[in-house]
Every structure is written in structure tokens, then in C-alpha cells.
Design an enzyme around this catalytic site. Structure first.
Site, PDB file in Angstrom:
ATOM      1  N   HIS A 133       0.834  -1.206   0.000  1.00 44.87           N
ATOM      2  CA  HIS A 133       0.000   0.000   0.000  1.00 44.87           C
ATOM      3  C   HIS A 133       0.866   1.252   0.000  1.00 44.87           C
ATOM      4  O   HIS A 133       2.086   1.179  -0.121  1.00 44.87           O
ATOM      5  CB  HIS A 133      -1.001  -0.022   1.160  1.00 44.87           C
ATOM      6  N   CYS A 145       2.647  -4.767   6.607  1.00 42.08           N
ATOM      7  CA  CYS A 145       2.582  -4.640   5.145  1.00 42.08           C
ATOM      8  C   CYS A 145       3.897  -4.093   4.601  1.00 42.08           C
ATOM      9  O   CYS A 145       4.800  -3.740   5.347  1.00 42.08           O
ATOM     10  CB  CYS A 145       1.456  -3.675   4.762  1.00 42.08           C
TER      11      CYS A 145
END
Length: 176
Positions: A133, A145
Site C-alpha cells: 500500500h 505490510c
């Protein structure tokens, strides 16, 4: 084609695509791990297929990519409750179990690439919501992430397609 995520000689994390281009990136606050557990804040070591892309249509136009793509809505969430049948799956809000809200004010989920980590089928407690992201401006750590600057993520999306993977490396050797 693989996106390799590794620590380079400058001791910072970078995402490299076929060694042709490299971009600074952020990883989880817990570093990297080969034993991912829900809530540990670590980025899992390994290679994860790029499944699909979600984006905020109120903030940007549809990114150019060969990956499957869909717009987000304020009702989108992601189940992170290991005891729920929808664990590590996209859900609609309101949702009765533990979840992440995907429609965020801070912009880091303006583009989300869903990675194939712990999804076929999900193992309860082995980690959920592992995405590629948008990074914070200071490349602050994520909850597990991998994150790139918006313009870098848009560049990567133009170059990848179905069958491509994101590989988190523990050392200098490419992941198989």
C-alpha cells in the site's frame, strides 16, 4: 516478474523490480519474520502473489495495471479476527468481528494491492491484511505490510500483472 523487498547496503528497505528499478519502502514495525502471527507487526518473509488492487475513487482515478482492480467504498473492511469464518477476507461494514477499515483518512489505503499471504485457505492466527500500500511521508513502519510512495506504487502497478509476486527477502538471495 517479482518485486524483491530487501535491505540494501544503505541499511534501508527497498523494493526492486527485476533489478531495473528500486524504490524506498516501509515494512512492519516488528521487522521481518518467517513465523508470522496475527498482531506481531512483522512483515512475513516469502513470496506472495499480487491478487488484486483496490483504490479510493474519490481521491484518484483508476490506476493503470493489468491486475484485477476495483474501487473501494466506505463500507469496505478486512476481517482480522482469527476466530471468525471470514478471517483474512474482505468484508462489508458494519462487521461484528475484529476488522480493519479500508476507507481511511490518512491516505495509506488510497491504493491497496491484496497479497496472497495466508489466503488459500487462511490459517487462523497466521496473519491477515498483509498488503502492498501507500507509505507514510516519512516511510514510518507499517503493521506488517510493505508500503511505497504513491507515485512509486503507481509506477510498479503499470509494470506488474497476474502471476507476479512480491518477495520479502531475509538476505541478499532471491526468493524462489
Amino acid at each position: 516478474m517479482d518485486i524483491q523487498v530487501q535491505r540494501l547496503a544503505d541499511h534501508r528497505w527497498h523494493a526492486t523490480l527485476d533489478e531495473a528499478e528500486s524504490w524506498p519502502c516501509a515494512i512492519g514495525r516488528g521487522g521481518i519474520t518467517d513465523a508470522k502471527r496475527e498482531g506481531d507487526g512483522a512483515t512475513p518473509i516469502g513470496c506472495w502473489p499480487l491478487r488484486r488492487v483496490l483504490y479510493r475513487p474519490d481521491r484518484l482515478s483508476q490506476p493503470d495495471t493489468q491486475l484485477p482492480i476495483a474501487p473501494l467504498s466506505p463500507e469496505d473492511g478486512w476481517c482480522d479476527d482469527p476466530g471468525h469464518v471470514a478471517y483474512n477476507r474482505q468484508v462489508r461494514l458494519p462487521f461484528p468481528a475484529g476488522h480493519e477499515v479500508l476507507w481511511r483518512d490518512d491516505g495509506i489505503y488510497d491504493i491497496i494491492v491484496i497479497l496472497g499471504h495466508n489466503d488459500d485457505p487462511p490459517v487462523p492466527g497466521a496473519g491477515s491484511a498483509i498488503f502492498l500500500h501507500v507509505a507514510r511521508p516519512d516511510y514510518g513502519p507499517t503493521a506488517g505490510c510493505v508500503a511505497l510512495a504513491l507515485d512509486d506504487l503507481l509506477s510498479v502497478l503499470r509494470m506488474v500483472g497476474p502471476g507476479d509476486r512480491l518477495c520479502v527477502r531475509a538476505d541478499g538471495a532471491p526468493q524462489p
